[in-house]
Design a protein around this motif. Structure first.
Motif, PDB file in Angstrom:
ATOM      1  N   GLY A 186       0.799  -1.224   0.000  1.00 57.73           N
ATOM      2  CA  GLY A 186       0.000   0.000   0.000  1.00 57.73           C
ATOM      3  C   GLY A 186       0.828   1.269   0.000  1.00 57.73           C
ATOM      4  O   GLY A 186       0.326   2.334  -0.365  1.00 57.73           O
ATOM      5  N   GLN A 187       2.105   1.178   0.413  1.00 54.42           N
ATOM      6  CA  GLN A 187       2.971   2.345   0.412  1.00 54.42           C
ATOM      7  C   GLN A 187       3.678   2.499  -0.935  1.00 54.42           C
ATOM      8  O   GLN A 187       3.660   1.598  -1.770  1.00 54.42           O
ATOM      9  N   GLY A 188       4.293   3.676  -1.129  1.00 55.21           N
ATOM     10  CA  GLY A 188       5.007   3.914  -2.373  1.00 55.21           C
ATOM     11  C   GLY A 188       6.100   4.942  -2.181  1.00 55.21           C
ATOM     12  O   GLY A 188       6.378   5.398  -1.064  1.00 55.21           O
ATOM     13  N   VAL A 189       6.746   5.317  -3.278  1.00 56.12           N
ATOM     14  CA  VAL A 189       7.816   6.311  -3.219  1.00 56.12           C
ATOM     15  C   VAL A 189       7.887   7.044  -4.554  1.00 56.12           C
ATOM     16  O   VAL A 189       7.673   6.449  -5.617  1.00 56.12           O
ATOM     17  N   TYR A 190       8.156   8.338  -4.474  1.00 50.92           N
ATOM     18  CA  TYR A 190       8.476   9.137  -5.655  1.00 50.92           C
ATOM     19  C   TYR A 190       9.994   9.277  -5.702  1.00 50.92           C
ATOM     20  O   TYR A 190      10.630   9.562  -4.675  1.00 50.92           O
ATOM     21  N   ILE A 191      10.604   9.091  -6.893  1.00 49.51           N
ATOM     22  CA  ILE A 191      12.055   9.210  -7.052  1.00 49.51           C
ATOM     23  C   ILE A 191      12.357  10.178  -8.184  1.00 49.51           C
ATOM     24  O   ILE A 191      11.814  10.040  -9.293  1.00 49.51           O
ATOM     25  N   ASN A 192      13.220  11.159  -7.917  1.00 52.53           N
ATOM     26  CA  ASN A 192      13.598  12.163  -8.907  1.00 52.53           C
ATOM     27  C   ASN A 192      14.381  11.558 -10.082  1.00 52.53           C
ATOM     28  O   ASN A 192      15.016  10.512  -9.931  1.00 52.53           O
ATOM     29  N   PRO A 193      14.389  12.229 -11.223  1.00 56.04           N
ATOM     30  CA  PRO A 193      15.226  11.775 -12.347  1.00 56.04           C
ATOM     31  C   PRO A 193      16.709  11.745 -11.967  1.00 56.04           C
ATOM     32  O   PRO A 193      17.160  12.541 -11.135  1.00 56.04           O
ATOM     33  N   GLU A 194      17.446  10.813 -12.564  1.00 61.58           N
ATOM     34  CA  GLU A 194      18.899  10.675 -12.437  1.00 61.58           C
ATOM     35  C   GLU A 194      19.368  10.332 -11.032  1.00 61.58           C
ATOM     36  O   GLU A 194      20.555  10.453 -10.719  1.00 61.58           O
ATOM     37  N   VAL A 195      18.440   9.903 -10.178  1.00 61.87           N
ATOM     38  CA  VAL A 195      18.823   9.460  -8.835  1.00 61.87           C
ATOM     39  C   VAL A 195      19.100   7.961  -8.874  1.00 61.87           C
ATOM     40  O   VAL A 195      18.242   7.168  -9.273  1.00 61.87           O
ATOM     41  N   LEU A 196      20.298   7.576  -8.484  1.00 59.95           N
ATOM     42  CA  LEU A 196      20.653   6.161  -8.439  1.00 59.95           C
ATOM     43  C   LEU A 196      19.803   5.441  -7.406  1.00 59.95           C
ATOM     44  O   LEU A 196      19.657   5.907  -6.272  1.00 59.95           O
ATOM     45  N   HIS A 197      19.258   4.271  -7.793  1.00 59.69           N
ATOM     46  CA  HIS A 197      18.460   3.516  -6.841  1.00 59.69           C
ATOM     47  C   HIS A 197      18.421   2.049  -7.220  1.00 59.69           C
ATOM     48  O   HIS A 197      18.730   1.665  -8.346  1.00 59.69           O
ATOM     49  N   MET A 198      18.044   1.241  -6.264  1.00 54.99           N
ATOM     50  CA  MET A 198      17.895  -0.202  -6.443  1.00 54.99           C
ATOM     51  C   MET A 198      16.704  -0.637  -5.616  1.00 54.99           C
ATOM     52  O   MET A 198      16.431  -0.080  -4.546  1.00 54.99           O
ATOM     53  N   ILE A 199      15.963  -1.641  -6.097  1.00 53.83           N
ATOM     54  CA  ILE A 199      14.797  -2.143  -5.376  1.00 53.83           C
ATOM     55  C   ILE A 199      14.939  -3.650  -5.184  1.00 53.83           C
ATOM     56  O   ILE A 199      15.201  -4.388  -6.135  1.00 53.83           O
ATOM     57  N   ARG A 200      14.770  -4.092  -3.944  1.00 52.84           N
ATOM     58  CA  ARG A 200      14.848  -5.524  -3.622  1.00 52.84           C
ATOM     59  C   ARG A 200      13.614  -5.940  -2.820  1.00 52.84           C
ATOM     60  O   ARG A 200      13.041  -5.143  -2.083  1.00 52.84           O
ATOM     61  N   ASP A 201      13.256  -7.197  -2.942  1.00 53.91           N
ATOM     62  CA  ASP A 201      12.268  -7.809  -2.064  1.00 53.91           C
ATOM     63  C   ASP A 201      12.884  -7.850  -0.659  1.00 53.91           C
ATOM     64  O   ASP A 201      13.943  -8.431  -0.453  1.00 53.91           O
ATOM     65  N   ARG A 202      12.232  -7.243   0.310  1.00 52.09           N
ATOM     66  CA  ARG A 202      12.821  -7.089   1.646  1.00 52.09           C
ATOM     67  C   ARG A 202      13.125  -8.425   2.305  1.00 52.09           C
ATOM     68  O   ARG A 202      14.150  -8.590   2.968  1.00 52.09           O
ATOM     69  N   TYR A 203      12.229  -9.392   2.154  1.00 49.55           N
ATOM     70  CA  TYR A 203      12.398 -10.650   2.879  1.00 49.55           C
ATOM     71  C   TYR A 203      12.583 -11.842   1.943  1.00 49.55           C
ATOM     72  O   TYR A 203      12.417 -12.990   2.360  1.00 49.55           O
TER      73      TYR A 203
END
Length: 268
Positions: free
Chosen positions: A37-54
């Motif tokens: 249900g939660q989310g995030v906004y990320i600016n352009p050119e911002v380095l990021h990675m997304i993983r399954d927490r568990y």
């Protein structure tokens, strides 16, 4: 699959929301855990990675949106007053969205509406997407107004940009040369760092070692070749920089949980 979206950046801004489970978003020495249900906004050119927490079965949806959908035309009032100030602000690099906060819920609802309208593509869907996008952006800008008016301390901002550019240079070098034999000496020399500083810098900013990232990137490329070509496993091992079939199979099994051949078969 590897179960995550590896370190990357893009020229679009991103909206991600969690459909199921819990994910971790890594960016600029921060780790943000997001639940269903939660989310995030990320600016352009911002380095990021997304993983399954568990490492379970989390599911999330990401929308990558070109800023041109908001700016109307170059140097418009929309671009000058409401888009560029957000992109320049470190406060907007990552904005957590929680459905328990009214304005953040409205942003999440707009993002979900965009995804649903885009999938259906009924007549006039482009207008509906733009309408939801402007509503979403209005919420973001209005609630970031004070922080947008405050410039980052020049020294801190310069240091942040320099660090970000060094990371991007590292990743770009790896992506250009991943099929070749890569050594720490070569990568450190490219970045004008000592080998020790190169390792320390990467680990501190990327939450993994340099060669863990290289292996994961090569595995991702090998999975693309397994899915979309009929190349033999030995050739894929060579073309993705593993050097030998046995080493490739060993790493693939350890990180993906199956063999390359079984992975290819399951996808067909």
């Amino acid at each position: 699959m590897l179960g995550f979206v590896n370190w990357h950046w893009h020229y679009e801004f991103q909206l991600t929301y969690v459909v199921r489970g819990t994910i971790s978003v890594f960016l600029d020495q921060r780790i943000i855990d997001l639940h269903e249900g939660q989310g995030v906004y990320i600016n352009p050119e911002v380095l990021h990675m997304i993983r399954d927490r568990y490492d379970t079965d989390a599911m999330f949806i990401s929308l990558d949106v070109s800023p041109r959908l908001l700016t109307s035309f170059p140097n418009s009032v929309f671009e000058r007053s409401y888009v560029k100030p957000v992109f320049r602000s470190s406060a907007a690099d990552a904005v957590v969205l929680d459905p328990g906060v009214s304005w953040q819920k409205r942003m999440l609802d707009s993002a979900k509406s965009i995804e649903q309208v885009y999938k259906r593509k009924d007549f006039g869907w482009e207008l509906a997407v733009c309408s939801s996008l402007y509503s979403l952006w209005n919420e973001l800008v209005c609630h970031l107004q004070e922080s947008l008016a405050e410039d980052d301390a020049p020294a801190a901002e310069v240091a942040r940009q320099r660090r970000s550019q060094r990371i991007k240079d590292t990743l770009a070098y790896i992506r250009e040369h991943y099929a070749q034999k890569l050594t720490l000496d070569e990568i450190a020399a490219h970045l004008h760092l000592s080998t020790n500083e190169c390792c320390r810098f990467f680990k501190k900013n990327m939450n993994c070692t340099l060669f863990e990232y290289i292996t994961e990137y090569r595995l991702g490329k090998s999975m693309e070749l397994l899915e979309h070509t009929d190349l033999p496993v030995s050739q894929i091992a060579y073309e993705t920089g593993f050097g030998s079939s046995s080493y490739f199979i060993e790493k693939f099994r350890k990180n993906v949980g199956t063999t390359p051949a079984a992975f290819r078969k399951a996808g067909r």
